[in-house]
Write an enzyme that holds these catalytic residues in place. Structure first.
Site, mmCIF file in Angstrom:
data_model
loop_
_atom_site.group_PDB
_atom_site.id
_atom_site.type_symbol
_atom_site.label_atom_id
_atom_site.label_comp_id
_atom_site.label_asym_id
_atom_site.label_seq_id
_atom_site.Cartn_x
_atom_site.Cartn_y
_atom_site.Cartn_z
ATOM 1 N N ASP A 19 -9.067 -3.201 -7.520
ATOM 2 C CA ASP A 19 -8.658 -2.212 -6.520
ATOM 3 C C ASP A 19 -9.368 -0.889 -6.784
ATOM 4 O O ASP A 19 -9.112 -0.231 -7.798
ATOM 5 C CB ASP A 19 -7.135 -2.033 -6.598
ATOM 6 C CG ASP A 19 -6.564 -1.229 -5.434
ATOM 7 O OD1 ASP A 19 -7.264 -0.335 -4.928
ATOM 8 O OD2 ASP A 19 -5.419 -1.497 -5.040
ATOM 9 N N HIS B 266 -7.825 -4.129 -3.317
ATOM 10 C CA HIS B 266 -6.722 -3.533 -2.568
ATOM 11 C C HIS B 266 -6.470 -4.322 -1.283
ATOM 12 O O HIS B 266 -7.392 -4.782 -0.623
ATOM 13 C CB HIS B 266 -7.050 -2.082 -2.222
ATOM 14 C CG HIS B 266 -5.870 -1.305 -1.739
ATOM 15 N ND1 HIS B 266 -4.871 -0.885 -2.584
ATOM 16 C CD2 HIS B 266 -5.518 -0.895 -0.495
ATOM 17 C CE1 HIS B 266 -3.961 -0.227 -1.887
ATOM 18 N NE2 HIS B 266 -4.328 -0.228 -0.613
ATOM 19 N N CYS C 8 0.846 -1.189 0.000
ATOM 20 C CA CYS C 8 0.000 0.000 0.000
ATOM 21 C C CYS C 8 0.893 1.255 0.000
ATOM 22 O O CYS C 8 1.707 1.425 -0.903
ATOM 23 C CB CYS C 8 -0.955 -0.049 1.184
ATOM 24 S SG CYS C 8 -2.249 1.192 1.186
#
Length: 224
Positions: free
Chosen positions: A165, A192, A118
Site C-alpha cells: 500500500d 491499497h 479506506c
C-alpha cells in the site's frame, strides 16, 4: 436485495443509506462505512454479501453533508474528484452519521458490528473507540488509524492492511501493532483497495482471505 432509505443524525441532518436485509431473520447488524467513492456499487455489494450471510447491513452516505448522493467509480478522473473530500474531514460529523446507522440496528434489538474501507476503515476504528454501540469492528486499510491508535477500542477489533500500500507505510502498521496489542492485525501481499474487485489494485487471493477472516470475526463476536 437492498434499498435506499433516509436516516436522521442527532444534529437533525438527514442522509441517505443503503440497507440490505437477509431473507430470514437477521443474526446481527453491521454498519458498512464507505471509501471516498461514496455508497457506490462496491459498497452496496459488500452490504448485499453480508445480507447473504444472514446480517442486516447498512451503509450511511457520510458525504451527504457535502454533496448529497455522491458516488463514483475508480477512473483517474473519478479518483481525483473523490479525493476533494479529504480536504475537509469532519470526524465528529462522520461519527454522528455512523451513530444514526447503528441506532437503526439497535432499535431492531440486534447486536451491532461495523466494517469500513479506506477512509471508512479509519472511521470504523474511531467509532469502535468513541461510540459505545459496537460489539465488533473491522477496518480495511484505514490510513488514519495510526493517528488515533492511542485510543483503545471498546470492542474486539480486526484490521487488514496491504504491504504494498503506497498510502499506508508499514511503519504506521507496526506503530499500530505496538500501541494496540489488544487488536488483531493482518497484512497481505497486496496494495491499497485490494478488497474491491472494481479497482486495478484488486487482489483476489488477499481479498478472499480477508473476507473470510472478517466473516469469521463477526460470526464469533456477533452471532456466536
Amino acid at each position: 436485495m437492498g434499498e435506499t432509505i433516509t436516516l436522521e443524525a442527532s444534529d437533525g441532518h438527514r442522509l441517505g443509506a443503503y440497507l440490505a436485509q437477509p431473507e430470514g431473520m437477521s443474526k446481527a447488524g453491521i454498519v458498512v462505512i464507505q471509501e471516498i467513492f461514496g455508497v457506490n456499487s462496491h459498497i452496496r455489494s459488500v452490504c448485499d454479501r453480508l445480507a447473504a450471510e444472514g446480517y442486516l447491513a447498512i451503509a450511511p452516505a457520510i458525504f451527504d453533508r457535502q454533496q448529497p448522493g455522491f458516488e463514483s467509480g475508480y477512473s483517474e478522473a473519478e479518483v481525483a474528484t473523490a479525493r476533494k473530500f479529504l480536504g475537509s474531514l469532519d470526524w465528529d460529523a462522520f461519527l454522528r452519521d455512523t451513530r444514526a446507522a447503528a441506532e437503526l440496528v439497535k432499535d431492531r434489538g440486534l447486536p451491532i458490528g461495523i466494517v469500513g474501507f479506506c477512509l471508512g476503515g479509519s472511521i470504523a476504528y474511531l467509532a469502535a473507540t468513541r461510540l459505545d454501540l459496537f460489539s465488533a469492528a473491522v477496518a480495511f486499510y484505514g490510513g488514519r488509524i495510526a493517528d488515533f491508535a492511542d485510543e483503545a477500542p471498546s470492542c474486539p477489533t480486526l484490521m487488514h492492511f496491504g504491504e504494498k500500500d503506497g498510502s499506508i507505510p508499514m511503519a504506521d502498521v507496526e506503530a499500530i501493532r505496538k500501541k494496540r496489542p489488544d487488536c488483531t492485525i493482518h497484512v497481505y501481499p497486496a496494495g491499497h483497495g485490494f478488497n474491491c474487485d472494481e479497482r486495478a489494485s484488486y487482489d483476489a487471493e488477499s481479498a478472499a482471505l480477508a473476507w473470510r477472516r472478517t466473516l469469521d470475526w463477526f460470526d464469533r463476536t456477533l452471532a456466536g
